[in-house]
Design a protein around this motif. Structure first.
Motif, PDB file in Angstrom:
ATOM      1  N   ASN A  15       0.859  -1.180   0.000  1.00  0.00           N
ATOM      2  CA  ASN A  15       0.000   0.000   0.000  1.00  0.00           C
ATOM      3  C   ASN A  15       0.896   1.230   0.000  1.00  0.00           C
ATOM      4  OD1 ASN A  15      -2.617  -1.316   0.240  1.00  0.00           O
ATOM      5  ND2 ASN A  15      -1.927  -1.897   2.282  1.00  0.00           N
ATOM      6  N   VAL A  16       0.351   2.348  -0.459  1.00  0.00           N
ATOM      7  CA  VAL A  16       1.117   3.595  -0.422  1.00  0.00           C
ATOM      8  C   VAL A  16       0.352   4.637   0.378  1.00  0.00           C
ATOM      9  CG1 VAL A  16       2.429   3.229  -2.545  1.00  0.00           C
ATOM     10  CG2 VAL A  16       0.189   4.316  -2.680  1.00  0.00           C
ATOM     11  N   ARG A  17       1.128   5.495   1.004  1.00  0.00           N
ATOM     12  CA  ARG A  17       0.576   6.626   1.747  1.00  0.00           C
ATOM     13  C   ARG A  17       1.526   7.805   1.551  1.00  0.00           C
ATOM     14  NH1 ARG A  17       4.195   7.297   5.624  1.00  0.00           N
ATOM     15  NH2 ARG A  17       5.069   5.551   6.792  1.00  0.00           N
ATOM     16  N   ARG A  18       1.061   8.989   1.859  1.00  0.00           N
ATOM     17  CA  ARG A  18       1.927  10.168   1.777  1.00  0.00           C
ATOM     18  C   ARG A  18       3.079  10.023   2.761  1.00  0.00           C
ATOM     19  NH1 ARG A  18       1.170  14.396  -1.980  1.00  0.00           N
ATOM     20  NH2 ARG A  18      -0.997  14.398  -2.575  1.00  0.00           N
ATOM     21  N   MET A  19       4.250  10.496   2.363  1.00  0.00           N
ATOM     22  CA  MET A  19       5.408  10.503   3.271  1.00  0.00           C
ATOM     23  C   MET A  19       5.178  11.497   4.388  1.00  0.00           C
ATOM     24  SD  MET A  19       9.015  10.562   1.274  1.00  0.00           S
ATOM     25  CE  MET A  19       9.372   9.294   0.084  1.00  0.00           C
ATOM     26  N   THR A  20       5.690  11.166   5.549  1.00  0.00           N
ATOM     27  CA  THR A  20       5.694  12.117   6.655  1.00  0.00           C
ATOM     28  C   THR A  20       6.808  13.135   6.415  1.00  0.00           C
ATOM     29  OG1 THR A  20       7.287  10.876   7.965  1.00  0.00           O
ATOM     30  CG2 THR A  20       4.935  10.318   8.267  1.00  0.00           C
ATOM     31  N   SER A  21       6.810  14.213   7.154  1.00  0.00           N
ATOM     32  CA  SER A  21       7.868  15.223   7.018  1.00  0.00           C
ATOM     33  C   SER A  21       9.239  14.646   7.334  1.00  0.00           C
ATOM     34  CB  SER A  21       7.581  16.427   7.923  1.00  0.00           C
ATOM     35  OG  SER A  21       6.417  17.080   7.490  1.00  0.00           O
ATOM     36  N   ALA A  22       9.331  13.809   8.365  1.00  0.00           N
ATOM     37  CA  ALA A  22      10.618  13.198   8.729  1.00  0.00           C
ATOM     38  C   ALA A  22      11.103  12.261   7.624  1.00  0.00           C
ATOM     39  CB  ALA A  22      10.497  12.448  10.053  1.00  0.00           C
ATOM     40  N   GLU A  23      10.200  11.446   7.084  1.00  0.00           N
ATOM     41  CA  GLU A  23      10.569  10.554   5.979  1.00  0.00           C
ATOM     42  C   GLU A  23      11.015  11.366   4.762  1.00  0.00           C
ATOM     43  OE1 GLU A  23       7.536   6.814   6.827  1.00  0.00           O
ATOM     44  OE2 GLU A  23       6.834   8.529   5.644  1.00  0.00           O
ATOM     45  N   GLN A  55      15.011  13.190   0.832  1.00  0.00           N
ATOM     46  CA  GLN A  55      15.648  14.250   0.046  1.00  0.00           C
ATOM     47  C   GLN A  55      17.164  14.097   0.005  1.00  0.00           C
ATOM     48  OE1 GLN A  55      14.408  17.074  -1.984  1.00  0.00           O
ATOM     49  NE2 GLN A  55      13.092  15.274  -1.982  1.00  0.00           N
ATOM     50  N   ILE A  56      17.743  13.691   1.093  1.00  0.00           N
ATOM     51  CA  ILE A  56      19.195  13.467   1.122  1.00  0.00           C
ATOM     52  C   ILE A  56      19.550  12.285   0.220  1.00  0.00           C
ATOM     53  CG2 ILE A  56      21.136  12.762   2.585  1.00  0.00           C
ATOM     54  CD1 ILE A  56      19.595  14.271   4.902  1.00  0.00           C
ATOM     55  N   ALA A  57      18.848  11.179   0.393  1.00  0.00           N
ATOM     56  CA  ALA A  57      19.141   9.968  -0.374  1.00  0.00           C
ATOM     57  C   ALA A  57      18.907  10.170  -1.865  1.00  0.00           C
ATOM     58  CB  ALA A  57      18.299   8.804   0.138  1.00  0.00           C
ATOM     59  N   ILE A  58      17.786  10.774  -2.239  1.00  0.00           N
ATOM     60  CA  ILE A  58      17.471  10.910  -3.666  1.00  0.00           C
ATOM     61  C   ILE A  58      18.439  11.864  -4.347  1.00  0.00           C
ATOM     62  CG2 ILE A  58      15.718  12.701  -3.453  1.00  0.00           C
ATOM     63  CD1 ILE A  58      14.205  11.362  -5.723  1.00  0.00           C
ATOM     64  N   ALA A  59      18.871  12.900  -3.662  1.00  0.00           N
ATOM     65  CA  ALA A  59      19.826  13.833  -4.262  1.00  0.00           C
ATOM     66  C   ALA A  59      21.152  13.139  -4.539  1.00  0.00           C
ATOM     67  CB  ALA A  59      20.022  15.049  -3.363  1.00  0.00           C
ATOM     68  N   ASP A  98       6.766  22.844  -1.724  1.00  0.00           N
ATOM     69  CA  ASP A  98       6.052  22.646  -0.464  1.00  0.00           C
ATOM     70  C   ASP A  98       6.274  21.243   0.094  1.00  0.00           C
ATOM     71  OD1 ASP A  98       4.951  25.246  -0.477  1.00  0.00           O
ATOM     72  OD2 ASP A  98       3.421  24.583  -1.899  1.00  0.00           O
ATOM     73  N   GLY A  99       7.421  20.653  -0.269  1.00  0.00           N
ATOM     74  CA  GLY A  99       7.756  19.331   0.244  1.00  0.00           C
ATOM     75  C   GLY A  99       6.705  18.309  -0.136  1.00  0.00           C
ATOM     76  N   LEU A 145       5.282   9.434  -1.957  1.00  0.00           N
ATOM     77  CA  LEU A 145       4.672   8.274  -1.312  1.00  0.00           C
ATOM     78  C   LEU A 145       5.666   7.367  -0.601  1.00  0.00           C
ATOM     79  CD1 LEU A 145       2.428   7.356  -4.374  1.00  0.00           C
ATOM     80  CD2 LEU A 145       1.722   8.630  -2.337  1.00  0.00           C
ATOM     81  N   ARG A 146       5.182   6.737   0.434  1.00  0.00           N
ATOM     82  CA  ARG A 146       5.911   5.696   1.149  1.00  0.00           C
ATOM     83  C   ARG A 146       5.146   4.401   0.927  1.00  0.00           C
ATOM     84  NH1 ARG A 146      10.630   4.496   2.888  1.00  0.00           N
ATOM     85  NH2 ARG A 146      10.910   6.011   4.521  1.00  0.00           N
ATOM     86  N   GLY A 147       5.832   3.381   0.458  1.00  0.00           N
ATOM     87  CA  GLY A 147       5.226   2.064   0.309  1.00  0.00           C
ATOM     88  C   GLY A 147       5.359   1.301   1.610  1.00  0.00           C
ATOM     89  N   VAL A 148       4.272   0.651   2.024  1.00  0.00           N
ATOM     90  CA  VAL A 148       4.278  -0.122   3.270  1.00  0.00           C
ATOM     91  C   VAL A 148       3.667  -1.496   3.015  1.00  0.00           C
ATOM     92  CG1 VAL A 148       4.229   1.898   4.792  1.00  0.00           C
ATOM     93  CG2 VAL A 148       2.077   0.886   4.032  1.00  0.00           C
ATOM     94  N   ASP A 149       4.142  -2.494   3.781  1.00  0.00           N
ATOM     95  CA  ASP A 149       3.604  -3.847   3.657  1.00  0.00           C
ATOM     96  C   ASP A 149       2.347  -3.982   4.513  1.00  0.00           C
ATOM     97  OD1 ASP A 149       4.519  -4.181   6.298  1.00  0.00           O
ATOM     98  OD2 ASP A 149       6.222  -5.418   5.709  1.00  0.00           O
ATOM     99  N   ALA A 150       1.799  -5.178   4.563  1.00  0.00           N
ATOM    100  CA  ALA A 150       0.551  -5.422   5.296  1.00  0.00           C
ATOM    101  C   ALA A 150       0.658  -5.089   6.780  1.00  0.00           C
ATOM    102  CB  ALA A 150       0.116  -6.870   5.112  1.00  0.00           C
ATOM    103  N   ALA A 151       1.868  -5.206   7.337  1.00  0.00           N
ATOM    104  CA  ALA A 151       2.076  -4.883   8.749  1.00  0.00           C
ATOM    105  C   ALA A 151       2.301  -3.388   8.980  1.00  0.00           C
ATOM    106  CB  ALA A 151       3.268  -5.676   9.285  1.00  0.00           C
ATOM    107  N   GLY A 152       2.365  -2.614   7.885  1.00  0.00           N
ATOM    108  CA  GLY A 152       2.604  -1.173   7.998  1.00  0.00           C
ATOM    109  C   GLY A 152       4.073  -0.805   8.014  1.00  0.00           C
TER     110      GLY A 152
END
Length: 158
Positions: free
Chosen positions: A5-13, A18-22, A54-55, A64-71
């Motif tokens: 499942n996907v959800r919006r990333m949190t600000s901390a994530e 941003q560091i990793a993708i850059a 606006d991040g 998005l953050r992908g998460v498994d069934a356990a979250g």
């Protein structure tokens, strides 16, 4: 079948991403011969800041953050709902990646499917992406998921 499942990333994530993708994007551009190594990471950060002013809350962007069934987190994705070249009804996948420790178990395909569904739900009729030629596993995943080559650059190194 593996489900993500996907959800919006949190600000901390988002900040960690941003560091990793850059760093990853800069390395890809340098390896492809498009950018000089010096200043490449900052250039990547600057480009991302322009696209995401606006991040994770930037309008018309799915961060998005992908998460498994356990979250538990399994990966990430970034989709622009407006194509960078203005192609109508076509979204653009800027980034997708499964966490390294979770690779090799079908999560890439499941994450891609979840991202495609989120993109459809947001109203887009197609999803386009770029993939570097040396990323054979990604090319295989996209081809087997129904993606067609629409443009191609080639190079021969001497």
């Amino acid at each position: 079948m593996t489900k993500v499942n996907v959800r919006r990333m949190t600000s901390a994530e988002y900040e960690q991403w941003q560091i990793a993708i850059a760093e990853e994007y800069a390395d890809e551009q340098v390896t492809a011969g498009r950018w000089q190594r010096e200043g490449a990471v900052q250039r990547a950060r600057d480009e991302n800041s322009q696209l995401l002013p606006d991040g994770p809350a930037t309008a018309r962007m799915l961060v998005l953050r992908g998460v498994d069934a356990a979250g538990d987190p399994v990966g990430r994705a970034w989709v622009g709902l407006d194509h960078p070249r203005g192609i109508p009804d076509v979204a653009f996948l800027y980034d997708i990646e499964v966490i390294e420790a979770r690779r090799g178990s079908g999560l890439g395909r499941a994450l891609l499917e979840a991202v495609e569904e989120a993109t459809r739900q947001a109203g887009s009729g197609a999803l386009e992406l770029n993939v570097f030629g040396r990323n054979r596993s990604a090319i295989s995943l996209y081809s087997s998921s129904g993606y067609d080559v629409v443009t191609q650059q080639m190079r021969k190194t001497f």
